[in-house]
Design a protein around this motif. Structure first.
Motif, short mmCIF file in Angstrom:
data_model
loop_
_atom_site.label_atom_id
_atom_site.label_comp_id
_atom_site.label_asym_id
_atom_site.label_seq_id
_atom_site.Cartn_x
_atom_site.Cartn_y
_atom_site.Cartn_z
N MET A 88 1.38 -13.49 -6.44
CA MET A 88 0.07 -13.48 -7.11
C MET A 88 0.05 -12.47 -8.26
O MET A 88 -0.38 -12.79 -9.38
N TYR B 191 -1.43 -4.05 -4.55
CA TYR B 191 -1.94 -5.29 -5.15
C TYR B 191 -3.46 -5.32 -5.20
O TYR B 191 -4.06 -5.88 -6.12
N PHE B 192 -4.11 -4.66 -4.21
CA PHE B 192 -5.58 -4.75 -4.19
C PHE B 192 -6.23 -3.92 -5.29
O PHE B 192 -7.43 -4.04 -5.53
N ASN B 193 -5.45 -3.10 -5.98
CA ASN B 193 -6.00 -2.40 -7.14
C ASN B 193 -5.83 -3.22 -8.42
O ASN B 193 -6.24 -2.79 -9.50
N GLU C 33 3.05 2.59 3.03
CA GLU C 33 4.26 1.82 3.31
C GLU C 33 5.33 2.08 2.25
O GLU C 33 6.51 2.20 2.56
N GLY D 238 4.04 -12.84 -0.65
CA GLY D 238 2.81 -13.52 -1.05
C GLY D 238 2.05 -12.78 -2.14
O GLY D 238 1.71 -13.35 -3.18
N SER D 239 1.81 -11.51 -1.91
CA SER D 239 1.06 -10.73 -2.89
C SER D 239 1.84 -10.54 -4.18
O SER D 239 1.28 -10.53 -5.27
N LYS E 272 5.95 -9.39 2.18
CA LYS E 272 6.52 -10.68 2.58
C LYS E 272 6.68 -11.68 1.43
O LYS E 272 7.20 -12.77 1.63
N LEU F 185 -6.51 -6.66 -8.57
CA LEU F 185 -7.19 -7.96 -8.46
C LEU F 185 -8.12 -8.23 -9.64
O LEU F 185 -8.36 -9.38 -10.00
N ASP F 186 -8.63 -7.17 -10.26
CA ASP F 186 -9.51 -7.35 -11.41
C ASP F 186 -8.77 -7.26 -12.73
O ASP F 186 -9.38 -7.20 -13.79
N GLU G 294 10.01 -6.33 13.13
CA GLU G 294 9.01 -5.29 12.96
C GLU G 294 9.57 -3.93 13.40
O GLU G 294 9.36 -2.91 12.75
N ASN H 206 0.84 -1.20 0.00
CA ASN H 206 0.00 0.00 0.00
C ASN H 206 0.88 1.25 0.00
O ASN H 206 2.04 1.22 0.41
#
Lengths: 376, 75
Positions: free
Chosen positions: A80, A48-50, A30, A76-77, A74, A52-53, A364, A27
């Protein structure tokens, strides 16, 4: 399935100044706080959430056969999204293994030069945070300065070099990263050195660093001379190694100078900082090669990964060394302080042995850039 | 808080909490509330940013025993 790339391989690309395109899918907050940087690194941010489509939001910024390295927190995204991009017909797409978390922990050893009597000096570049630590090896013995938390890397390297780690030194009590010094010294049964003035609150035993009390690496061959140089902290100590190199800790960087406020004493320490930079260091040979404990700007990273400069040259071009007037210097330092590093108070407490967070918590605490410098 | 639908994304790593939340949102009507449970710490920042970009409203969020809960009102 898309391919992956290791932090090691990406680090090589960055230090060799190869053209690198990174698609950072974290995001935007970050990303703005902390990202992969390098002279020839281009970074595009699209969460990444933008995507998904479909990858339409970035499609016109990428070329089909271009190398694209997708990065997330990390790993994962990014995997994908790399798959999505590949499915859209791009052929050279990689996901960074372990993401920014792994990037933050990668240390890249870079040889700085040979020492008298066959020894060598290495700079360990932590590209993800801009931390620099040093490995001095001579006659089967090693000294490590400003070790990071990932102590296995130094242990493995010293094995490769056929050397035993005898001395582990911190130039000061760090506020931006968790020191691996004490743990490493315990593990190899070496000596752990700290400046006594920074160690008044520590909960463990250490060997005090003292101006004039040299540390010898490999019997009689290589001298590490402590030079008391307060300003970033009250105890900050520099080292002259083999009469050639000046390890400046967080006092003097290539493009900037240290900040005096991370232990909350800016008004007191700014005078010490000025004294160290404008008189103590001036008494030293101009030919010493400055090796700092940090870098903050991609352009400080030379080709091959070295971060260094001749002391005399820095007096000509480092913006923090051009302000002779005391009041102006005070003003410059106190008015240009950047935001403080993430969790710096807890990091200091950890380095004093007052708290012992678990490894995940430590990771962290260390996220984000180092921010130990003031730019004039 | 009254939720139209509850989504369990506990134990799932990024990006799955968001992928599932997005799917869950597609199955409810505008004005309905989706309750999401997740354990991935990154979910908080990502869900907040994602909701904002889609115009959805996070009505409330809590953290208890390592479980993050969100109540999201669909735009």
């Amino acid at each position: 399935m898309s391919k992956t790339i290791t932090t090691k391989k990406l680090a090589k690309k960055v230090i060799n100044h190869e053209e690198t395109l990174i698609l950072d899918v974290r995001n935007t907050d970050e990303f703005d706080n902390w990202k992969i940087e390098g002279e020839k690194v281009e970074v595009i941010n699209e969460p990444y959430f933008n995507l998904l489509d479909g990858i339409d939001p970035i499609a016109d910024k990428l070329q089909k056969d271009q190398e694209i390295i997708v990065v997330c927190a990390k790993g994962g995204s990014s995997e994908m999204i790399a798959d999505f991009i590949e499915e859209a017909g791009y052929t050279n797409v990689y996901s960074l293994e372990g993401g920014m978390k792994a990037w933050s922990e990668h240390l890249e050893p870079v040889k700085i030069g040979d020492l008298s009597d066959g020894g060598s000096l290495y700079q360990f570049v932590r590209l993800g945070k801009g931390c620099l630590s040093y490995f001095i090896v001579s006659n089967g013995e090693a000294a490590i300065v400003d070790a990071n938390r990932m102590i296995d890397i130094y242990e493995d390297f010293s094995k490769e070099q056929g050397a035993q780690i005898k001395h582990v030194i911190d130039t000061h009590l760090h506020a931006d990263h968790i020191s691996g010094g004490r743990k490493l010294a315990e593990k190899v049964e070496g000596e752990y050195y700290l400046p006594p003035k920074d160690a008044t609150e520590v909960t463990f035993d250490y060997t005090p660093l003292e101006d004039g009390k040299d540390i010898i690496v490999g019997n009689t061959s290589v001298q590490v001379q402590p030079v008391y140089s307060p300003g970033h902290t009250i105890g900050s100590t520099s080292f002259i190694v083999d009469d050639t190199y000046l390890l400046t800790g967080d006092i003097l960087f290539v493009k900037s100078i240290g900040r005096p406020d991370l232990a909350g004493l800016v008004e007191d320490w700014v005078g010490d900082l000025r004294n160290t930079l404008y008189s103590r260091y001036k008494e030293l040979s101009e030919d010493l090669m400055v090796l700092p404990a940090h870098y903050s700007f991609a352009e400080e990273l030379g080709k091959g990964g070295k971060v260094s400069a001749r002391l005399g040259d820095l007096y000509g071009r480092n913006s923090g060394l051009q302000v002779e007037d005391e009041n102006e210097f005070r003003k410059m330092v106190t008015e240009n302080l950047p935001p403080q590093p993430n969790a710096y108070e807890d990091i200091r407490k950890t380095n004093m042995g007052k708290i012992t967070p678990d490894t995940d918590k430590q990771k962290e605490m260390e996220t984000g850039p180092n921010r130990c410098a003031v730019e004039g | 808080m009254e939720a139209t639908k509850v989504l369990d994304a506990k134990g799932l790593a990024c990006p799955m909490p968001i992928v599932k939340t997005k799917k869950g949102m597609n199955e409810i009507n505008s004005g309905d509330v989706l309750e999401v449970h997740a354990t991935d710490k990154g979910a908080k920042n990502d869900l907040t940013a994602w909701a904002k970009s889609g115009g959805h409203e996070i009505l409330e969020n809590t953290e208890e025993d390592g479980v993050l809960k969100f109540w999201i009102k669909k735009a």
